[in-house]
Motif scaffolding. Structure first.
Motif, PDB file in Angstrom:
ATOM      1  N   SER A 138       0.840  -1.184   0.000  1.00 55.61           N
ATOM      2  CA  SER A 138       0.000   0.000   0.000  1.00 55.61           C
ATOM      3  C   SER A 138       0.882   1.243   0.000  1.00 55.61           C
ATOM      4  O   SER A 138       1.706   1.419   0.897  1.00 55.61           O
ATOM      5  CB  SER A 138      -0.906   0.027   1.222  1.00 55.61           C
ATOM      6  N   GLU A 139       0.732   2.054  -1.004  1.00 55.13           N
ATOM      7  CA  GLU A 139       1.455   3.319  -1.047  1.00 55.13           C
ATOM      8  C   GLU A 139       0.654   4.424  -0.370  1.00 55.13           C
ATOM      9  O   GLU A 139       1.173   5.496  -0.113  1.00 55.13           O
ATOM     10  CB  GLU A 139       1.768   3.687  -2.488  1.00 55.13           C
ATOM     11  N   PHE A 140      -0.611   4.149  -0.055  1.00 49.86           N
ATOM     12  CA  PHE A 140      -1.459   5.131   0.606  1.00 49.86           C
ATOM     13  C   PHE A 140      -0.909   5.423   1.999  1.00 49.86           C
ATOM     14  O   PHE A 140      -0.698   4.515   2.808  1.00 49.86           O
ATOM     15  CB  PHE A 140      -2.898   4.620   0.701  1.00 49.86           C
ATOM     16  N   ALA A 141      -0.647   6.665   2.277  1.00 45.46           N
ATOM     17  CA  ALA A 141      -0.154   7.112   3.590  1.00 45.46           C
ATOM     18  C   ALA A 141       1.162   6.443   3.967  1.00 45.46           C
ATOM     19  O   ALA A 141       1.481   6.287   5.136  1.00 45.46           O
ATOM     20  CB  ALA A 141      -1.203   6.877   4.677  1.00 45.46           C
ATOM     21  N   ASN A 142       1.941   6.014   2.973  1.00 48.25           N
ATOM     22  CA  ASN A 142       3.260   5.414   3.209  1.00 48.25           C
ATOM     23  C   ASN A 142       3.213   4.219   4.156  1.00 48.25           C
ATOM     24  O   ASN A 142       4.071   4.051   5.015  1.00 48.25           O
ATOM     25  CB  ASN A 142       4.251   6.463   3.730  1.00 48.25           C
ATOM     26  N   ILE A 143       2.188   3.390   4.031  1.00 49.79           N
ATOM     27  CA  ILE A 143       2.053   2.232   4.915  1.00 49.79           C
ATOM     28  C   ILE A 143       3.144   1.204   4.638  1.00 49.79           C
ATOM     29  O   ILE A 143       3.758   0.691   5.548  1.00 49.79           O
ATOM     30  CB  ILE A 143       0.652   1.596   4.802  1.00 49.79           C
ATOM     31  N   GLY A 144       3.365   0.837   3.391  1.00 50.95           N
ATOM     32  CA  GLY A 144       4.438  -0.080   3.061  1.00 50.95           C
ATOM     33  C   GLY A 144       3.955  -1.440   2.627  1.00 50.95           C
ATOM     34  O   GLY A 144       2.939  -1.572   1.956  1.00 50.95           O
ATOM     35  N   HIS A 145       4.705  -2.461   3.041  1.00 50.15           N
ATOM     36  CA  HIS A 145       4.442  -3.834   2.618  1.00 50.15           C
ATOM     37  C   HIS A 145       4.104  -4.703   3.827  1.00 50.15           C
ATOM     38  O   HIS A 145       4.735  -4.596   4.872  1.00 50.15           O
ATOM     39  CB  HIS A 145       5.676  -4.438   1.938  1.00 50.15           C
ATOM     40  N   THR A 146       3.119  -5.581   3.664  1.00 50.70           N
ATOM     41  CA  THR A 146       2.784  -6.581   4.668  1.00 50.70           C
ATOM     42  C   THR A 146       2.981  -7.936   4.009  1.00 50.70           C
ATOM     43  O   THR A 146       2.455  -8.182   2.927  1.00 50.70           O
ATOM     44  CB  THR A 146       1.329  -6.431   5.152  1.00 50.70           C
ATOM     45  N   VAL A 147       3.755  -8.798   4.666  1.00 52.49           N
ATOM     46  CA  VAL A 147       4.084 -10.108   4.109  1.00 52.49           C
ATOM     47  C   VAL A 147       3.478 -11.184   5.005  1.00 52.49           C
ATOM     48  O   VAL A 147       3.651 -11.161   6.226  1.00 52.49           O
ATOM     49  CB  VAL A 147       5.617 -10.300   4.019  1.00 52.49           C
ATOM     50  N   PHE A 148       2.772 -12.118   4.380  1.00 54.48           N
ATOM     51  CA  PHE A 148       2.145 -13.227   5.094  1.00 54.48           C
ATOM     52  C   PHE A 148       2.952 -14.490   4.804  1.00 54.48           C
ATOM     53  O   PHE A 148       3.224 -14.802   3.646  1.00 54.48           O
ATOM     54  CB  PHE A 148       0.693 -13.386   4.643  1.00 54.48           C
ATOM     55  N   LEU A 149       3.327 -15.206   5.873  1.00 48.28           N
ATOM     56  CA  LEU A 149       4.148 -16.397   5.739  1.00 48.28           C
ATOM     57  C   LEU A 149       3.485 -17.591   6.407  1.00 48.28           C
ATOM     58  O   LEU A 149       2.661 -17.419   7.307  1.00 48.28           O
ATOM     59  CB  LEU A 149       5.523 -16.176   6.396  1.00 48.28           C
ATOM     60  N   LYS A 150       3.891 -18.788   5.977  1.00 48.20           N
ATOM     61  CA  LYS A 150       3.418 -20.006   6.647  1.00 48.20           C
ATOM     62  C   LYS A 150       4.547 -21.018   6.660  1.00 48.20           C
ATOM     63  O   LYS A 150       5.488 -20.943   5.858  1.00 48.20           O
ATOM     64  CB  LYS A 150       2.187 -20.585   5.961  1.00 48.20           C
ATOM     65  N   ARG A 151       4.468 -21.948   7.591  1.00 47.60           N
ATOM     66  CA  ARG A 151       5.359 -23.102   7.600  1.00 47.60           C
ATOM     67  C   ARG A 151       4.629 -24.277   8.223  1.00 47.60           C
ATOM     68  O   ARG A 151       3.744 -24.100   9.073  1.00 47.60           O
ATOM     69  CB  ARG A 151       6.676 -22.826   8.315  1.00 47.60           C
ATOM     70  N   GLU A 152       5.011 -25.439   7.788  1.00 49.63           N
ATOM     71  CA  GLU A 152       4.383 -26.659   8.287  1.00 49.63           C
ATOM     72  C   GLU A 152       4.840 -26.888   9.721  1.00 49.63           C
ATOM     73  O   GLU A 152       6.003 -26.687  10.061  1.00 49.63           O
ATOM     74  CB  GLU A 152       4.764 -27.846   7.402  1.00 49.63           C
ATOM     75  N   THR A 153       3.905 -27.319  10.560  1.00 52.92           N
ATOM     76  CA  THR A 153       4.259 -27.629  11.952  1.00 52.92           C
ATOM     77  C   THR A 153       4.527 -29.116  12.069  1.00 52.92           C
ATOM     78  O   THR A 153       4.062 -29.924  11.251  1.00 52.92           O
ATOM     79  CB  THR A 153       3.113 -27.232  12.906  1.00 52.92           C
ATOM     80  N   THR A 154       5.259 -29.467  13.090  1.00 52.52           N
ATOM     81  CA  THR A 154       5.553 -30.859  13.382  1.00 52.52           C
ATOM     82  C   THR A 154       4.537 -31.342  14.422  1.00 52.52           C
ATOM     83  O   THR A 154       4.422 -30.713  15.486  1.00 52.52           O
ATOM     84  CB  THR A 154       6.975 -31.018  13.935  1.00 52.52           C
ATOM     85  N   PRO A 155       3.806 -32.414  14.145  1.00 48.06           N
ATOM     86  CA  PRO A 155       2.851 -32.907  15.138  1.00 48.06           C
ATOM     87  C   PRO A 155       3.529 -33.258  16.452  1.00 48.06           C
ATOM     88  O   PRO A 155       4.674 -33.723  16.462  1.00 48.06           O
ATOM     89  CB  PRO A 155       2.263 -34.156  14.484  1.00 48.06           C
ATOM     90  N   ALA A 156       2.860 -33.021  17.562  1.00 47.62           N
ATOM     91  CA  ALA A 156       3.400 -33.340  18.876  1.00 47.62           C
ATOM     92  C   ALA A 156       3.732 -34.826  18.958  1.00 47.62           C
ATOM     93  O   ALA A 156       2.949 -35.680  18.531  1.00 47.62           O
ATOM     94  CB  ALA A 156       2.399 -32.965  19.969  1.00 47.62           C
ATOM     95  N   GLY A 157       4.909 -35.104  19.456  1.00 47.82           N
ATOM     96  CA  GLY A 157       5.317 -36.502  19.628  1.00 47.82           C
ATOM     97  C   GLY A 157       5.976 -37.117  18.395  1.00 47.82           C
ATOM     98  O   GLY A 157       6.476 -38.232  18.456  1.00 47.82           O
ATOM     99  N   ALA A 158       6.003 -36.400  17.295  1.00 50.08           N
ATOM    100  CA  ALA A 158       6.608 -36.941  16.064  1.00 50.08           C
ATOM    101  C   ALA A 158       8.118 -36.737  16.111  1.00 50.08           C
ATOM    102  O   ALA A 158       8.621 -35.793  16.710  1.00 50.08           O
ATOM    103  CB  ALA A 158       6.029 -36.247  14.846  1.00 50.08           C
ATOM    104  N   THR A 159       8.817 -37.633  15.487  1.00 47.36           N
ATOM    105  CA  THR A 159      10.258 -37.523  15.380  1.00 47.36           C
ATOM    106  C   THR A 159      10.653 -37.381  13.927  1.00 47.36           C
ATOM    107  O   THR A 159       9.988 -37.914  13.035  1.00 47.36           O
ATOM    108  CB  THR A 159      10.968 -38.740  16.000  1.00 47.36           C
ATOM    109  N   ALA A 160      11.737 -36.684  13.684  1.00 50.52           N
ATOM    110  CA  ALA A 160      12.154 -36.438  12.292  1.00 50.52           C
ATOM    111  C   ALA A 160      12.926 -37.583  11.715  1.00 50.52           C
ATOM    112  O   ALA A 160      13.424 -38.442  12.276  1.00 50.52           O
ATOM    113  CB  ALA A 160      13.003 -35.167  12.222  1.00 50.52           C
TER     114      ALA A 160
END
Length: 64
Positions: A42-64
């Motif tokens: 958004s360039e309106f009022a010099n707000i800038g950039h908003t970035v949305f991210l995600k990552r996979e979670t590891t289920p509780a008790g799981a081992t890699a």
């Protein structure tokens, strides 16, 4: 079933904030497994950039 967690970063439009700074920050998050899923700008009022991210979670008790 896959599960995910989400994070939101804001990059205000200021002279101190450059695209190189934004890239460095996103590379750090990427190294931790985060993936950009959307960017809102958004360039309106010099707000800038908003970035949305995600990552996979590891289920509780799981081992890699």
């Amino acid at each position: 079933m896959k599960t995910f967690e989400y994070d939101i970063l804001s990059f205000p439009m200021t002279r101190k904030t450059s695209l190189a700074d934004m890239q460095a920050s996103l590379n750090e998050k990427g190294a931790d497994g985060w993936e950009v899923v959307s960017i809102s700008t958004s360039e309106f009022a010099n707000i800038g950039h908003t970035v949305f991210l995600k990552r996979e979670t590891t289920p509780a008790g799981a081992t890699a």
